[in-house]
Write a protein that holds these residues in place. Structure first.
Motif: not given
Ligand code: ATP
Ligand code: MG
Length: 256
Positions: A90-91, A143-155, A163-167, A175-179
């Protein structure tokens, strides 16, 4: 009707002595609301399949239908909005000098959406981030918050397909379980369809209804979640992947 239908997909890169076919006659259908997994060793062509689905990779042949419409390598804006990608890192995928708000507003502007501020606030809430995060830069997030932003941008464009590439593979185990749970919740709530690349059979078994096992650009097997949990897979390579994840995928006697 399938929401994604792929037939005879061939993707090649390079020319002359550099020519290489990296996806070889791949075919699959994904039903609405389904999560379809792709596993296989590094370089087998998983991201390339996603790239062709996303409209990011142009050099392919075969046929791809999305939402009942045949699409080509070149897509219209509305065709591109129907499926969005989330990347591993996500970075790397967020612009370092753009605030989160700007990152989320940009697709709305390009695609001519109204009520942009409201949409940004809503999507941040949907991924579990407070509205004030729109003023932050990526380096001010975990890192987890950044991935949340990446998911927000996708949504943000309301796609039906992610299309989730090793999200989750760049994230801390805790953090993996949270995401993964966030992705699960969003899938149920918004009736989303996912194509998920992962090297982690536990992630696959957790989220996917079916998984395609790729080896050197080809699908060697498409297994159901039940088959994975029971260990009743056909191809030796799938067996190797399952054996490699023993201890994570529940053994047969514990499977429901
Ligand atoms: N733009 C490109 N130009 C040339 N070759 C490429 C390009 N993109 C990918 N490839 C090659 O295509 C093959 C498949 O790559 P791909 O990224 O799809 O693999 P992958 O299964 O996603 O691997 P990983 O698990 O490491 O992410 C690799 O041999 C790669 O080097
Ligand atoms: Mg990849």
């Amino acid at each position: 009707m399938s929401i994604i239908s792929v037939n005879d997909l061939v993707v090649s890169f390079g020319s002359g002595s550099d020519f290489k076919q990296v996806v070889k006659n791949v075919a699959f259908d994904v039903e609405p609301g389904e999560t379809f997994g792709l596993v296989g060793e590094s370089g087998c062509g998983k991201s390339t399949v996603l790239g062709a689905l996303a409209g990011r990779i142009k050099g392919w042949s075969g046929s791809i239908s999305i939402d009942g419409e045949a699409v080509g390598p070149k897509r219209s804006r509305s065709q591109l909005a129907k499926q969005q990608m989330v990347f591993q890192d996500p970075f790397g995928s967020l612009h370092p000098r753009h605030t989160i708000g700007r990152t989320l507003l940009e697709p709305l502007e390009i695609h001519g959406f109204d009520q942009r501020q409201e949409r940004v606030e809503r999507v941040l809430r949907d991924v579990g981030l407070p509205p004030g995060f729109r003023h932050r830069f990526p380096h001010q997030l975990s890192g987890g918050q950044r991935q949340r932003v990446a998911i927000a941008r996708a949504l943000i464009l309301n796609p039906g397909i992610l299309l989730l590439d090793e999200p989750t593979s760049a994230l801390d185990v805790s953090i993996q379980a949270e995401i993964l749970n966030l992705l699960k919740d969003l899938r149920e709530r918004d009736k989303l369809t996912y194509v998920l690349v992962s090297h982690d059979m536990a992630v696959i078994a957790h989220l996917c209804n079916r998984v395609a096992v790729m080896l050197d650009g080809q699908f060697v097997e498409v297994a159901s979640r039940e088959q994975l949990l029971r260990g009743s897979v056909q191809h030796p390579y799938t067996r190797t992947l399952l054996d490699g994840s023993r201890g994570y995928v529940p053994p047969p006697k514990l499977a429901s």
